[in-house]
Design a protein around this motif. Structure first.
Motif, short mmCIF file in Angstrom:
data_model
loop_
_atom_site.label_atom_id
_atom_site.label_comp_id
_atom_site.label_asym_id
_atom_site.label_seq_id
_atom_site.Cartn_x
_atom_site.Cartn_y
_atom_site.Cartn_z
N PRO A 1 0.83 -1.20 0.00
CA PRO A 1 0.00 0.00 0.00
C PRO A 1 0.86 1.26 0.00
O PRO A 1 1.85 1.36 0.73
N GLY A 2 0.47 2.22 -0.81
CA GLY A 2 1.23 3.45 -0.97
C GLY A 2 2.00 3.48 -2.27
O GLY A 2 2.38 4.56 -2.75
N TYR A 3 2.22 2.29 -2.88
CA TYR A 3 2.98 2.22 -4.13
C TYR A 3 2.27 1.37 -5.19
O TYR A 3 2.58 1.47 -6.36
N LEU A 4 1.31 0.55 -4.76
CA LEU A 4 0.62 -0.27 -5.75
C LEU A 4 -0.44 0.56 -6.49
O LEU A 4 -0.87 1.61 -6.02
N SER A 5 -0.85 0.08 -7.65
CA SER A 5 -1.77 0.81 -8.52
C SER A 5 -3.21 0.65 -8.07
O SER A 5 -3.53 -0.26 -7.29
N PRO A 6 -4.12 1.50 -8.57
CA PRO A 6 -5.54 1.34 -8.22
C PRO A 6 -6.09 -0.03 -8.59
O PRO A 6 -6.90 -0.61 -7.86
N LEU B 1 -4.96 2.61 0.78
CA LEU B 1 -5.58 1.96 -0.37
C LEU B 1 -6.78 2.76 -0.86
O LEU B 1 -7.00 2.92 -2.06
N TYR B 2 -7.58 3.27 0.07
CA TYR B 2 -8.76 4.04 -0.30
C TYR B 2 -8.33 5.31 -1.06
O TYR B 2 -8.92 5.65 -2.10
N GLU C 1 -8.82 9.07 -4.47
CA GLU C 1 -8.36 10.45 -4.32
C GLU C 1 -7.14 10.72 -5.19
O GLU C 1 -6.45 9.80 -5.64
N GLU C 2 -6.90 12.02 -5.42
CA GLU C 2 -5.75 12.42 -6.22
C GLU C 2 -4.48 12.39 -5.36
O GLU C 2 -4.54 12.60 -4.15
N PRO C 3 -3.32 12.12 -5.96
CA PRO C 3 -2.07 12.08 -5.19
C PRO C 3 -1.65 13.47 -4.73
O PRO C 3 -2.02 14.49 -5.34
N ASP C 4 -0.89 13.49 -3.67
CA ASP C 4 -0.31 14.75 -3.16
C ASP C 4 1.00 14.98 -3.92
O ASP C 4 2.01 14.34 -3.64
N LEU C 5 0.96 15.91 -4.87
CA LEU C 5 2.14 16.19 -5.70
C LEU C 5 2.68 17.58 -5.46
O LEU C 5 3.43 18.12 -6.30
N ALA D 1 -1.85 8.28 -13.31
CA ALA D 1 -3.23 8.30 -13.79
C ALA D 1 -3.99 7.11 -13.20
O ALA D 1 -3.46 6.00 -13.10
N LYS D 2 -5.25 7.34 -12.81
CA LYS D 2 -6.05 6.25 -12.24
C LYS D 2 -6.28 5.13 -13.25
O LYS D 2 -6.31 3.96 -12.88
#
Length: 701
Positions: free
Chosen positions: A176-181, A221-222, A227-231, A247-248
């Protein structure tokens, strides 16, 4: 790098183990010397996976593909053995520093160093994908910083492109934190998933924080899915490329070939930020000074092949651990003894013994003994029965050691054809490997632990709906009756691992209608702050995701004090005297039926006649377990061997009084049908009152 444990082997496949490099869900990684004297990283896969032929076939295929992988930026697989008792693979050992540790020690990296890191990792993934693999766990801990450049490591959960996933849809593999949607949802993962993970790694390297934040796995994971990433703070020159990676939709992400064009080539000149070259060099130097350790206790104990274990020795071992496998801890039901005919024309039937393993001082286990005994008596009263049944109850004292020893004593008796695991989350998992080794089918009636989530690789069948599928009865009640606009999920991190599946079901997998907000409560904190936040919307629904009764009682008291008026729900694990006092009005989802259920009418009458009262929780489930086992043992065309029982039980659905037993063909989990074995209760007057079984909710509530 840590010392070997006493339980570690000293040798694996001719490799001398020297130290531990790490451990995870799939196994343990060791530093070892190859037979030719080279340093290798040797990963030993957990032994339960060796029982899964699909996993072994996949392991062979993927290690074969990995041995063909030739890339400057990956660590080559040198050799592997899928046929070992615990499968293993060895890769070249590259001394260095994990990127995760480098970021923790020295903080974010400058743009030039991140760009050259990105160039090497994109090239690594390009080579991985060209070899027909998807990595599926690209994260800072799996990027090794060596003096001459980074290496992408750990293909322990890699997947061959186009192959079947390691776990069924609905499971989450990765970090979690690095895996894709798509990974978070438990659906099919391809090369685009690695691109998403690479984007997360690079954002973390630039900003010093993962793009979807920290905290409990369910919340991360949610955010990954919804939600959009913090960039914030991304440098302009890398902003567009990394936003595209995150991108989701997998279709909207760039290919690794496109990323190679964007990031350019690796620049070996000063590619590590200041201060790190010395750390990497020091880390590499440690290996040269390592002494060869003495043999571990495990290796010393098995230096010579052990003699075949006799039944007598197994029973003696059980007794030594405090479990009377055939003595005071064992109960033979009178109606369960073999029936031998006398006189001309009388036939002698073989006897099939069914063991029942649990803490016999626990009322739920005693209730199961009585329920199982009724099934045995009913079976033996049938004129057309092909065999007699006998029930043997073994006391495991409620401990893992007692459970393992009790299972060993039962397995040593060839007349025992199945074991009912009637015990607790602490004890039952310890019986799984013992029964698996003996080919003895273990039927789990009550335990509901994440440690049982891999039993499809063993001889075990879980006969109950579990938290992996969510608290089905209360979710159906909310969706069919309450129709919540907003549900606050109180995620108790004191039970983070055990409660995570419930949180995933209602957030990532969307099994609860309306808006869902997760409020995490740390293990050492009370529930006052969370209750006050919830009370700002006093009519909202509350779902307590936790498994400790005292914590649930504290949450219930805090919500009442804060003035919450809405519906409150939880699962059976919260039930206790303290919770029943504090939780007036709560709705509870359980995996056990109640005497008030109309389908239990005949069983309840038989129980009352024999024991003078109504059956307690889990009695009907044990009754079904015996009948289910007898059904499998008597299956037409079956060979009657205990090693074949599980396969017979999986062959076709069977209807019991508590639920329909039907198992998914791939995962071999109990199917979540409307009659999947969830029951709704309501806390009234200090007791949990049965309301309805799951398939009746919305019609009768």
């Amino acid at each position: 790098m840590d010392q070997l444990l006493a339980t570690d082997p000293s040798w694996v496949g001719g490799h001398r183990l020297v130290a531990r490099l790490g451990a995870g869900g799939m196994g343990v990684v060791y530093l070892a010397r190859s037979p030719h004297g080279a340093w290798v990283a040797l990963k030993v896969i957990r032994s339960e996976y060796a029982e899964d032929p699909d996993f072994l076939a996949r392991f062979r295929r993927e290690t074969e593909l990995a041995t063909r992988l030739s890339s400057r930026w990956t660590v080559p697989v040198l050799t592997a053995d899928a046929d070992a008792r615990s499968p293993w693979l060895a890769t070249a050992y590259v001394p260095g520093l994990p990127l995760s540790e480098a970021l923790a020690l020295h903080g974010p990296w400058p743009v030039p160093q991140v760009r050259t890191l990105a160039a090497a990792l994109a090239a690594a993934l390009d080579d991985v994908h060209r070899a027909g693999l998807v990595h599926r766990d690209v994260k800072p801990a799996n990027v090794l910083l060596a003096a001459d450049g980074p290496r992408l490591i750990d293909f322990g959960i890699a997947l061959a492109v186009g192959a079947t996933a390691l776990t069924a849809d609905g499971s989450v593999i990765g970090s979690p934190g690095y895996l894709s949607p798509e990974q978070a949802r438990g659906t099919t993962v391809g090369p685009a998933g690695d691109v998403f993970s690479l984007g997360c790694v690079l954002v973390h390297s630039l900003t010093g924080r993962p793009p979807f934040g920290a905290g409990g796995a369910a919340a991360v994971l949610y955010r990954t899915v919804h939600e959009e990433p913090d960039l914030a703070g991304l440098p302009r020159e890398l902003d567009a490329a990394l936003r595209a990676c995150l991108a989701k939709s997998a279709d909207e992400r760039p290919t690794v070939a496109r990323l190679r064009d964007l990031f350019g080539s690796f620049d070996s000149r000063s590619w590590l930020p200041g201060g790190l070259p010395a750390v990497v060099a020091e880390r590499a130097g440690r290996v040269l000074d390592l002494p060869v350790p003495e043999p571990t206790e495990l290796s010393a104990a098995v230096a010579d092949p052990p003699p075949a274990t006799s039944r007598r020795r197994l029973i003696a071992a059980s007794a030594a651990l405090g479990v009377g496998a055939l003595g005071g801890g064992t109960a033979w039901w009178q109606w369960g003894r073999p029936r031998t005919g006398s006189g001309a024309g009388k036939r002698t039937l073989p006897t099939r013994v069914i063991g029942l393993l649990g803490d016999r001082s626990n009322e739920a286990v005693r209730s199961q003994e009585r329920g199982a005994g009724i099934a045995v008596a009913e079976h033996n009263g049938r004129a057309d029965r092909p065999f007699d049944l006998a029930l043997r109850a073994v006391d495991d004292r409620g401990t893992a050691a007692g459970s393992a020893a009790g299972a060993a004593g039962l397995a040593a008796d060839p007349d025992v054809h199945a074991v009912i695991g009637a015990g607790s989350n602490e004890a039952v998992p310890a019986a799984v490997p013992v029964c698996t080794k003996a080919g003895l089918c273990l039927l789990v009636t009550r335990a509901d632990s994440t440690r049982l989530n891999v039993v499809h690789t063993t001889s075990t069948l879980v006969l109950r709906a579990t938290r992996t599928a969510g608290p089905g009865a209360v979710l159906r009640y909310l969706n069919r009756v309450v129709h919540p606009q907003r549900t606050a999920v109180v995620y108790d991190l004191a039970d983070e691992e055990e409660s995570l599946p419930t949180v995933q079901i209602v957030t990532v997998h969307g099994h609860l209608d309306g808006r869902v907000d997760v409020l995490e409560v740390a293990a050492g904190d009370g529930f006052g702050a969370a209750a006050r936040d919830i009370a700002a919307h006093p009519d909202d629904v509350v779902l307590f995701a936790g498994a400790t009764p005292s914590r649930a009682a504290a949450c219930a008291a805090a919500l009442k004090a804060a003035g919450h008026r809405g519906v409150r729900v939880a699962d059976e694990h919260v039930l206790s005297a303290a919770f029943l006092r504090a939780g007036e009005g709560w709705w509870i989802s359980t995996g056990y039926a109640d005497a008030a259920d109309p389908r239990l009418r005949a069983f309840t009458a038989a129980y009352r006649a024999r024991h003078g009262g109504v059956p307690g929780p889990w009695a009907a489930e044990a009754y079904d377990a015996v009948r289910f086992a007898a059904h499998g043992l008597a299956a037409p065309g079956g060979d009657g061997r205990r090693e074949s029982l599980r396969a017979e039980l999986l062959r076709a659905p069977w209807q019991g009084i508590t639920r329909r037993f039907s198992y998914e063909s791939q995962s071999q989990y109990l199917e979540t049908t409307p009659d999947g074995g969830w029951f709704l209760y309501h806390v009234e007057g200090g007791r949990a009152r049965f309301v309805a079984r799951q398939d009746a909710i919305g019609r009768s509530t």
